[in-house]
Design an enzyme around this catalytic site. Sequence first.
Site, PDB file in Angstrom:
ATOM      1  N   ARG A 130     -18.008 -16.923 -14.542  1.00  0.00           N
ATOM      2  CA  ARG A 130     -17.938 -17.106 -13.070  1.00  0.00           C
ATOM      3  C   ARG A 130     -16.544 -17.473 -12.577  1.00  0.00           C
ATOM      4  O   ARG A 130     -16.381 -18.038 -11.504  1.00  0.00           O
ATOM      5  CB  ARG A 130     -18.956 -18.133 -12.582  1.00  0.00           C
ATOM      6  CG  ARG A 130     -20.383 -17.716 -12.866  1.00  0.00           C
ATOM      7  CD  ARG A 130     -21.349 -18.298 -11.857  1.00  0.00           C
ATOM      8  NE  ARG A 130     -22.675 -17.790 -12.114  1.00  0.00           N
ATOM      9  CZ  ARG A 130     -23.566 -18.391 -12.901  1.00  0.00           C
ATOM     10  NH1 ARG A 130     -23.271 -19.543 -13.465  1.00  0.00           N
ATOM     11  NH2 ARG A 130     -24.728 -17.852 -13.096  1.00  0.00           N
ATOM     12  N   LYS A 152      -5.857  -8.987  -5.177  1.00  0.00           N
ATOM     13  CA  LYS A 152      -6.827  -7.891  -5.206  1.00  0.00           C
ATOM     14  C   LYS A 152      -6.998  -7.462  -6.662  1.00  0.00           C
ATOM     15  O   LYS A 152      -6.020  -7.109  -7.325  1.00  0.00           O
ATOM     16  CB  LYS A 152      -6.344  -6.700  -4.387  1.00  0.00           C
ATOM     17  CG  LYS A 152      -6.545  -6.866  -2.896  1.00  0.00           C
ATOM     18  CD  LYS A 152      -6.223  -5.571  -2.156  1.00  0.00           C
ATOM     19  CE  LYS A 152      -6.395  -5.741  -0.659  1.00  0.00           C
ATOM     20  NZ  LYS A 152      -5.961  -4.535   0.086  1.00  0.00           N
ATOM     21  N   GLU A 194       6.727   1.695  -2.860  1.00  0.00           N
ATOM     22  CA  GLU A 194       6.109   0.469  -2.313  1.00  0.00           C
ATOM     23  C   GLU A 194       7.182  -0.498  -1.794  1.00  0.00           C
ATOM     24  O   GLU A 194       6.934  -1.259  -0.867  1.00  0.00           O
ATOM     25  CB  GLU A 194       5.232  -0.218  -3.371  1.00  0.00           C
ATOM     26  CG  GLU A 194       4.047   0.626  -3.868  1.00  0.00           C
ATOM     27  CD  GLU A 194       2.798   0.560  -2.987  1.00  0.00           C
ATOM     28  OE1 GLU A 194       2.836  -0.066  -1.921  1.00  0.00           O
ATOM     29  OE2 GLU A 194       1.776   1.160  -3.392  1.00  0.00           O
ATOM     30  N   LYS A 235       5.171  -9.589   1.255  1.00  0.00           N
ATOM     31  CA  LYS A 235       3.747  -9.534   0.909  1.00  0.00           C
ATOM     32  C   LYS A 235       3.132 -10.932   0.931  1.00  0.00           C
ATOM     33  O   LYS A 235       2.025 -11.123   1.442  1.00  0.00           O
ATOM     34  CB  LYS A 235       3.543  -8.882  -0.460  1.00  0.00           C
ATOM     35  CG  LYS A 235       2.073  -8.855  -0.836  1.00  0.00           C
ATOM     36  CD  LYS A 235       1.654  -7.673  -1.620  1.00  0.00           C
ATOM     37  CE  LYS A 235       0.122  -7.686  -1.772  1.00  0.00           C
ATOM     38  NZ  LYS A 235      -0.366  -6.640  -2.627  1.00  0.00           N
ATOM     39  N   GLU A 245      -7.891  -9.564   4.157  1.00  0.00           N
ATOM     40  CA  GLU A 245      -7.687  -8.308   4.894  1.00  0.00           C
ATOM     41  C   GLU A 245      -8.647  -8.148   6.072  1.00  0.00           C
ATOM     42  O   GLU A 245      -9.335  -7.148   6.230  1.00  0.00           O
ATOM     43  CB  GLU A 245      -7.802  -7.108   3.939  1.00  0.00           C
ATOM     44  CG  GLU A 245      -7.133  -5.861   4.523  1.00  0.00           C
ATOM     45  CD  GLU A 245      -7.027  -4.718   3.524  1.00  0.00           C
ATOM     46  OE1 GLU A 245      -6.462  -4.939   2.431  1.00  0.00           O
ATOM     47  OE2 GLU A 245      -7.491  -3.626   3.843  1.00  0.00           O
ATOM     48  N   ARG A 249      -3.273  -7.794   6.968  1.00  0.00           N
ATOM     49  CA  ARG A 249      -3.044  -7.323   5.588  1.00  0.00           C
ATOM     50  C   ARG A 249      -3.223  -5.810   5.465  1.00  0.00           C
ATOM     51  O   ARG A 249      -2.638  -5.167   4.591  1.00  0.00           O
ATOM     52  CB  ARG A 249      -3.969  -8.062   4.605  1.00  0.00           C
ATOM     53  CG  ARG A 249      -3.686  -7.659   3.164  1.00  0.00           C
ATOM     54  CD  ARG A 249      -4.296  -8.599   2.138  1.00  0.00           C
ATOM     55  NE  ARG A 249      -3.980  -8.129   0.801  1.00  0.00           N
ATOM     56  CZ  ARG A 249      -4.185  -8.811  -0.315  1.00  0.00           C
ATOM     57  NH1 ARG A 249      -4.708 -10.015  -0.248  1.00  0.00           N
ATOM     58  NH2 ARG A 249      -3.870  -8.302  -1.496  1.00  0.00           N
ATOM     59  N   ASN A 253      -1.461  -1.189   3.697  1.00  0.00           N
ATOM     60  CA  ASN A 253      -2.038   0.103   3.310  1.00  0.00           C
ATOM     61  C   ASN A 253      -1.308   1.276   3.941  1.00  0.00           C
ATOM     62  O   ASN A 253      -1.799   2.415   3.896  1.00  0.00           O
ATOM     63  CB  ASN A 253      -3.525   0.155   3.699  1.00  0.00           C
ATOM     64  CG  ASN A 253      -4.344  -0.884   2.948  1.00  0.00           C
ATOM     65  OD1 ASN A 253      -4.025  -1.206   1.806  1.00  0.00           O
ATOM     66  ND2 ASN A 253      -5.367  -1.418   3.594  1.00  0.00           N
ATOM     67  N   HIS A 256      -1.489   4.741   2.512  1.00  0.00           N
ATOM     68  CA  HIS A 256      -2.533   4.756   1.478  1.00  0.00           C
ATOM     69  C   HIS A 256      -3.758   5.586   1.859  1.00  0.00           C
ATOM     70  O   HIS A 256      -4.470   6.044   0.974  1.00  0.00           O
ATOM     71  CB  HIS A 256      -2.963   3.327   1.127  1.00  0.00           C
ATOM     72  CG  HIS A 256      -1.945   2.604   0.285  1.00  0.00           C
ATOM     73  ND1 HIS A 256      -0.665   2.347   0.721  1.00  0.00           N
ATOM     74  CD2 HIS A 256      -2.014   2.087  -0.978  1.00  0.00           C
ATOM     75  CE1 HIS A 256      -0.008   1.689  -0.228  1.00  0.00           C
ATOM     76  NE2 HIS A 256      -0.797   1.524  -1.261  1.00  0.00           N
ATOM     77  N   HIS A 260      -4.381   7.927  -1.029  1.00  0.00           N
ATOM     78  CA  HIS A 260      -5.561   7.851  -1.903  1.00  0.00           C
ATOM     79  C   HIS A 260      -6.306   9.178  -1.926  1.00  0.00           C
ATOM     80  O   HIS A 260      -6.831   9.590  -2.962  1.00  0.00           O
ATOM     81  CB  HIS A 260      -6.514   6.744  -1.439  1.00  0.00           C
ATOM     82  CG  HIS A 260      -6.122   5.380  -1.925  1.00  0.00           C
ATOM     83  ND1 HIS A 260      -6.744   4.229  -1.515  1.00  0.00           N
ATOM     84  CD2 HIS A 260      -5.173   4.983  -2.811  1.00  0.00           C
ATOM     85  CE1 HIS A 260      -6.194   3.178  -2.109  1.00  0.00           C
ATOM     86  NE2 HIS A 260      -5.235   3.615  -2.902  1.00  0.00           N
ATOM     87  N   HIS A 274       0.364   6.934  -8.222  1.00  0.00           N
ATOM     88  CA  HIS A 274      -0.040   6.225  -6.996  1.00  0.00           C
ATOM     89  C   HIS A 274       1.123   6.118  -5.998  1.00  0.00           C
ATOM     90  O   HIS A 274       0.985   6.455  -4.817  1.00  0.00           O
ATOM     91  CB  HIS A 274      -0.575   4.841  -7.354  1.00  0.00           C
ATOM     92  CG  HIS A 274      -0.864   3.983  -6.161  1.00  0.00           C
ATOM     93  ND1 HIS A 274      -1.917   4.222  -5.299  1.00  0.00           N
ATOM     94  CD2 HIS A 274      -0.208   2.911  -5.657  1.00  0.00           C
ATOM     95  CE1 HIS A 274      -1.899   3.319  -4.325  1.00  0.00           C
ATOM     96  NE2 HIS A 274      -0.872   2.508  -4.518  1.00  0.00           N
TER      97      HIS A 274
HETATM   98  N1  GLY Z   1      -1.888  -3.272  -1.991  1.00  0.00           N
HETATM   99  C1  GLY Z   1      -2.302  -3.704  -0.727  1.00  0.00           C
HETATM  100  C2  GLY Z   1      -2.744  -5.136  -0.680  1.00  0.00           C
HETATM  101  O1  GLY Z   1      -2.561  -5.853  -1.644  1.00  0.00           O
HETATM  102  O2  GLY Z   1      -3.294  -5.553   0.289  1.00  0.00           O
END
Ligand code: GLY
Length: 380
Positions: A130, A152, A194, A235, A245, A249, A253, A256, A260, A274
């Site tokens: 957990r 993430k 990035e 960031k 997000e 946040r 993206n 993206h 994606h 990517h």
């Molecule tokens: N890669 C986008 C984020 O971490 O929100």
Amino acid sequence: MTAPLKHSSAITVDVALGDRAYDIVIGRGVLQSLGQRVAALRPGVRTAIVTDRTVAKHWLEPTERSLAEASIPTSRVIVEEGEISKTYAGLEKVSEALIAAKIERNDLVIALGGGVVGDLAGFAAAILRRGVDFVQVPTSLLAQVDSSVGGKTGINSPQGKNLLGAFHQPVLVIADTSVLDTLSPRQFRAGYAEVAKYGVLGDQAFFTWLEANHADIFSGGAAREHAIATSCRAKAAIVSRDERENGERALLNLGHTFGHALEAATGFSDRLFHGEGVAIGMVLAAEFSARLGMISAADAARVEHHLASVGLPTHLQDIAGFAQEGLADADALMALMAQDKKVKRGRLTFILLQAIGRAVVANDVEPALVRDFLQQKLTG
Ligand code: GLY
């Protein structure tokens, strides 16, 4: 903004998340300090290092040595390189190995690798007993400036990228910029997309600085640490204001939603890394913003020109095997975008530009406009 003239000693960026705050330590050679830093953070801890075969060849031994010098017991879990490990099977392998290594609640998982290893090991840590703490030791440029920061974690579903996961913040990030020396030029370039993203989405001065200093970043000069630290600060600031997000946040993206879809259309294969998908996606986002009258065509061209000047793909036609079925098809790309996590109640979310350095979240983009735009790019 000017580049520092010399390599500075380690730069520390704080991710301000209250009692879950952590440091990102950036610099050449900082991997050597891992053991010492872990010992200070968690006296008496045991660790398991999760890494992939390629990273293990270069960096597992120095990582283990640093931990051994601080008398920290370690075990290792080595997975296959690439998205093939970011699967249920990969998660099972890592989780079972961590249980077999007797990693307990107070112990630490160390993710040594690029985005795949960080996401996979972080997710395994999030669900093991957990929740076990973890440290990110990112070894790709992309992981140092993006995926290792912000918590993430996750794996792919056969139905889409990153569809299973958890927010689980690391307790420390060690970004040793010298480990980037072993990356292929193509991998480094993909990560650079990035870096450029932070300029395009929120910092015009940084974008202008990148236009002038990118050669020094690629050659491993002092500009590299400056660029990584600036990206991490950007960031960290966004994540500390919007960890889950719910708003801002999403700006991260940028590029993206298109990217994606392109990655999915190319089977998440080596045809398109990517970061390369993000580069093409950022150019499409800039050109779509220009099409909507939000920025000038000259600004969109400036974004395209910078990314192309470092050798990144910027057009759909730059993708290997572009003419193959599924890629040169606006409807197929629209269907792939509809499966993205960024879809809310069927509406497509795009990050668009009001200026270079000022991105906005557009939640209600008319699909027909996107389709027409893509159709034109595919035939143009
Ligand atoms: N890669 C986008 C984020 O971490 O929100």
